[in-house]
Design an enzyme around this catalytic site. Structure first.
Site, PDB file in Angstrom:
ATOM      1  N   LYS A 124       0.859  -1.188   0.000  1.00 27.68           N
ATOM      2  CA  LYS A 124       0.000   0.000   0.000  1.00 27.68           C
ATOM      3  C   LYS A 124       0.889   1.229   0.000  1.00 27.68           C
ATOM      4  CE  LYS A 124      -4.433   0.964   0.190  1.00 27.68           C
ATOM      5  NZ  LYS A 124      -5.561   0.125  -0.278  1.00 27.68           N
ATOM      6  N   ASP A 164      -7.067   4.278  -4.398  1.00 28.54           N
ATOM      7  CA  ASP A 164      -7.732   4.117  -3.099  1.00 28.54           C
ATOM      8  C   ASP A 164      -8.355   5.495  -2.826  1.00 28.54           C
ATOM      9  OD1 ASP A 164      -7.848   2.038  -0.688  1.00 28.54           O
ATOM     10  OD2 ASP A 164      -7.536   3.974   0.229  1.00 28.54           O
TER      11      ASP A 164
HETATM   12  P1  NDP Z   1     -12.979   7.708  -2.737  1.00 23.61           P
HETATM   13  O1  NDP Z   1     -11.947   8.723  -2.472  1.00 23.61           O
HETATM   14  O2  NDP Z   1     -13.483   7.520  -4.126  1.00 23.61           O
HETATM   15  O3  NDP Z   1     -14.253   7.960  -1.807  1.00 23.61           O
HETATM   16  C1  NDP Z   1     -14.165   7.996  -0.419  1.00 23.61           C
HETATM   17  C2  NDP Z   1     -15.543   8.354   0.104  1.00 23.61           C
HETATM   18  O4  NDP Z   1     -15.548   8.303   1.511  1.00 23.61           O
HETATM   19  C3  NDP Z   1     -15.969   9.756  -0.281  1.00 23.61           C
HETATM   20  O5  NDP Z   1     -17.351   9.815  -0.360  1.00 23.61           O
HETATM   21  C4  NDP Z   1     -15.436  10.574   0.908  1.00 23.61           C
HETATM   22  O6  NDP Z   1     -16.144  11.774   1.048  1.00 23.61           O
HETATM   23  C5  NDP Z   1     -15.713   9.610   2.042  1.00 23.61           C
HETATM   24  N1  NDP Z   1     -14.730   9.781   3.111  1.00 23.61           N
HETATM   25  C6  NDP Z   1     -13.386   9.748   3.028  1.00 23.61           C
HETATM   26  N2  NDP Z   1     -12.824   9.955   4.208  1.00 23.61           N
HETATM   27  C7  NDP Z   1     -13.845  10.111   5.067  1.00 23.61           C
HETATM   28  C8  NDP Z   1     -13.908  10.350   6.438  1.00 23.61           C
HETATM   29  N3  NDP Z   1     -12.797  10.485   7.175  1.00 23.61           N
HETATM   30  N4  NDP Z   1     -15.139  10.415   7.018  1.00 23.61           N
HETATM   31  C9  NDP Z   1     -16.259  10.270   6.287  1.00 23.61           C
HETATM   32  N5  NDP Z   1     -16.253  10.060   4.951  1.00 23.61           N
HETATM   33  C10 NDP Z   1     -15.062   9.982   4.366  1.00 23.61           C
HETATM   34  O7  NDP Z   1     -12.391   6.349  -2.170  1.00 23.61           O
HETATM   35  P2  NDP Z   1     -12.847   4.847  -2.480  1.00 23.61           P
HETATM   36  O8  NDP Z   1     -14.307   4.780  -2.735  1.00 23.61           O
HETATM   37  O9  NDP Z   1     -11.905   4.299  -3.467  1.00 23.61           O
HETATM   38  O10 NDP Z   1     -12.503   4.142  -1.076  1.00 23.61           O
HETATM   39  C11 NDP Z   1     -13.445   4.032  -0.016  1.00 23.61           C
HETATM   40  C12 NDP Z   1     -13.037   2.916   0.902  1.00 23.61           C
HETATM   41  O11 NDP Z   1     -12.980   1.682   0.163  1.00 23.61           O
HETATM   42  C13 NDP Z   1     -11.649   3.050   1.555  1.00 23.61           C
HETATM   43  O12 NDP Z   1     -11.674   2.451   2.826  1.00 23.61           O
HETATM   44  C14 NDP Z   1     -10.754   2.215   0.632  1.00 23.61           C
HETATM   45  O13 NDP Z   1      -9.600   1.778   1.297  1.00 23.61           O
HETATM   46  C15 NDP Z   1     -11.699   1.069   0.316  1.00 23.61           C
HETATM   47  N6  NDP Z   1     -11.401   0.293  -0.885  1.00 23.61           N
HETATM   48  C16 NDP Z   1     -11.226   0.895  -2.113  1.00 23.61           C
HETATM   49  C17 NDP Z   1     -10.990   0.118  -3.221  1.00 23.61           C
HETATM   50  C18 NDP Z   1     -10.864   0.704  -4.578  1.00 23.61           C
HETATM   51  O14 NDP Z   1     -10.711  -0.064  -5.521  1.00 23.61           O
HETATM   52  N7  NDP Z   1     -10.930   2.015  -4.760  1.00 23.61           N
HETATM   53  C19 NDP Z   1     -10.875  -1.342  -3.131  1.00 23.61           C
HETATM   54  C20 NDP Z   1     -11.142  -1.882  -1.815  1.00 23.61           C
HETATM   55  C21 NDP Z   1     -11.386  -1.077  -0.751  1.00 23.61           C
HETATM   56  P3  NDP Z   1     -15.571  13.111   0.347  1.00 23.61           P
HETATM   57  O15 NDP Z   1     -15.228  12.795  -1.054  1.00 23.61           O
HETATM   58  O16 NDP Z   1     -16.683  14.096   0.464  1.00 23.61           O
HETATM   59  O17 NDP Z   1     -14.354  13.449   1.170  1.00 23.61           O
HETATM   60  O1  2IT Z   2      -7.935  -1.663  -0.842  1.00 19.70           O
HETATM   61  C1  2IT Z   2      -7.855  -2.120  -1.998  1.00 19.70           C
HETATM   62  O2  2IT Z   2      -7.975  -3.326  -2.243  1.00 19.70           O
HETATM   63  C2  2IT Z   2      -7.633  -1.171  -3.103  1.00 19.70           C
HETATM   64  N1  2IT Z   2      -7.574   0.030  -2.862  1.00 19.70           N
HETATM   65  C3  2IT Z   2      -7.425  -1.681  -4.507  1.00 19.70           C
HETATM   66  C4  2IT Z   2      -6.028  -2.181  -4.687  1.00 19.70           C
HETATM   67  C5  2IT Z   2      -5.655  -2.558  -6.099  1.00 19.70           C
HETATM   68  O3  2IT Z   2      -4.466  -2.837  -6.274  1.00 19.70           O
HETATM   69  O4  2IT Z   2      -6.495  -2.581  -7.002  1.00 19.70           O
END
Ligand code: NDP
Ligand code: 2IT
Length: 445
Positions: A124, A164
């Site tokens: 990461k 992420d």
């Molecule tokens: P994004 O940046 O696209 O979205 C994050 C979302 O969560 C936004 O709506 C943001 O609001 C909100 N957010 C972020 N921080 C906070 C906080 N401290 N309190 C409340 N809301 C918050 O990220 P992702 O959708 O990619 O990631 C979301 C989660 O999923 C994370 O935990 C990530 O590790 C996990 N994840 C992501 C993957 C991926 O492929 N992208 C894969 C697996 C897991 P705002 O934009 O208004 O700040």
């Molecule tokens: O938490 C996760 O699994 C991710 N943010 C995606 C990682 C990846 O390599 O696609």
């Protein structure tokens, strides 16, 4: 296994790294039986070697904003474990990023990637850079400055970053542009690329689709489906967006989304028009939660709260770590929740998980439930190696199969005597065994 001693030693070496210690404790606690049944793991020091990252890299990222002001951020990459494949995991750009958060995410990624059935190790990275309110040019300059250091550490068979929080298609584009220039290679060193230059169809939706498919598999064990279910999501980023689409397609009604400042409750549920509206706001870098309630007047914005106080059948937390605590879990249970599927990484606190376990709720931990994103990243790497691109249908079918296989692995390794499936235990044991056996085969390195 001497869990408390191992944890005390780890804490001494990593003082104050609460998220990292939380993630390690959660995994090790559920591995106690497996480790005592397999003394060869302790003899080879597998646990001690697994909980310490192979390598942690920190570097300075200097960049200039649109007003010619100089900024200095900190960049990181944690290469945690590459026993079953090259280091693989996302990059997070958020002001809260520190080593504890990236080590917890890298550690979780080892088991998640193992569960995908694909040959991927765990890693990461990221930065404390805040993309909020920055212009496209500022984002580009930051990404270029970040890659100027990172490119030396990564490669298509070494370490493959992706997105992420705060890192989506736009950032991957800027990062890849600089990588390609420095490395003088056009290879699959990043995933989440644009479909015209090596990306995979379905990657943007994959985590959200996958977390929904995993919930669907859990519901199936009770003879249930999404049809007519009230579903609460948190966040509205990449993951929540994909989940909203798939849940709606499967007949569920998504009644909540959230941002850092509060949540929206929409009793009518999201639909395609509302999802498109949210996407436009997101693309324009605006605050997305409040404007929704101005546009769709049946919906209300609840300031400063999490959505878990709303009555829902299924909860899918998709924002960030520790966003659902014990009180939230108790409220959800009191309101009749039957299934919790984690889109985010470690969104439920350990106390919240205890509440779900005691009440025999279907609870899918992030490392199993949100593995669809990295799984399709793995499929993107496969397509890059073959220099071919698969259709949407092909990628989606493979994603569904992978999520179903992960569910089966959890059931096989997590079913308790009374028939209750302890999904966190199942996920940890299945993910661990593959990596631990690979480490045994490869000797002490
Ligand atoms: P994004 O940046 O696209 O979205 C994050 C979302 O969560 C936004 O709506 C943001 O609001 C909100 N957010 C972020 N921080 C906070 C906080 N401290 N309190 C409340 N809301 C918050 O990220 P992702 O959708 O990619 O990631 C979301 C989660 O999923 C994370 O935990 C990530 O590790 C996990 N994840 C992501 C993957 C991926 O492929 N992208 C894969 C697996 C897991 P705002 O934009 O208004 O700040
Ligand atoms: O938490 C996760 O699994 C991710 N943010 C995606 C990682 C990846 O390599 O696609």
């Amino acid at each position: 296994m001497q869990l408390e001693k191992i944890m005390a030693d780890l804490e001494k070496k990593n003082p104050g790294e609460v998220e990292y210690l939380q993630a390690v404790h959660e995994v090790l606690e559920s591995l106690e039986d497996t480790v005592s049944e397999n003394p060869q793991f302790e003899e080879a020091g597998i646990i001690e070697r697994l909980i310490d990252p192979d390598r942690v890299l920190t570097f300075k990222v200097s960049w200039v904003d649109d007003n010619n002001k100089v900024h200095v951020n900190r960049g990181f990459r944690v290469q945690f474990n590459n026993a079953i494949g090259p280091y693989k995991g996302g990059l997070r750009f958020h002001p809260s990023v520190n080593l504890s958060i990236l080590k917890f995410l890298g550690f979780e990624q080892i088991f998640k990637n193992s569960l995908t059935t694909l040959p991927l190790g765990g890693g990461k990275g990221g930065s404390d850079f805040n993309p909020k309110g920055k212009s496209d040019n500022e984002i580009m300059r930051f990404c270029q400055a970040y890659m100027l250091e990172l490119w030396k550490l990564i490669g298509p068979d070494t370490d493959i970053p992706a997105g992420d929080i705060g890192v989506g298609g736009r950032e991957i584009g800027f990062l890849y542009g600089m990588y390609k220039k420095l490395a003088r290679e056009h290879v699959g060193t990043l995933t989440g690329k644009g479909v015209n230059w090596g990306g995979s169809l379905i990657r943007p939706e994959a985590t959200g689709f996958g977390v929904t498919y995993f919930a669907q598999e859990m519901l199936k064990t009770k003879g249930e489906t999404f049809e007519g279910k009230v579903v609460g999501l948190s966040g509205f980023g990449n993951v929540a967006w994909g989940a909203a689409q798939k849940v709606t397609e499967l007949g569920g009604k998504v009644v909540t989304i959230s941002g850092p400042d509060g949540y929206i409750y929409d009793p009518d549920g999201l639909d395609d028009e509302k999802i498109d509206f949210l996407l436009e706001l997101r693309a324009s870098n605006q605050d997305i939660v409040k404007p929704y309630s101005y546009e769709f007047t049946n919906a209300k914005f609840v300031e400063g709260k999490h959505p878990w106080e709303v009555k829902m059948d299924i909860a899918i937390p998709c924002a960030t770590q520790n966003e659902l605590n014990k009180e939230d879990a108790e409220t959800l249970v009191k309101n009749g929740v039957s299934c919790v599927s984690e889109g985010a990484n470690m969104p439920c606190t350990p106390e919240a998980i205890d509440v779900f376990m005691e009440n025999k709720i279907l609870y899918g931990p992030g490392k199993a439930a949100n593995a669809g994103g990295v799984a399709v990243s793995g499929l993107e790497m496969t397509q890059n190696s073959m220099k071919l691109g698969w259709s949407r249908e092909e990628v989606d079918a493979r994603l569904q199969q992978i999520m179903s296989d992960i569910h089966t692995a959890c059931v096989e390794n997590g079913t308790e005597e009374d028939g209750f499936v302890n999904y966190p235990k199942g996920a940890n044991v299945a993910g661990f065994l593959k990596v631990a056996n690979a480490m045994l085969d490869q000797g002490v390195v």
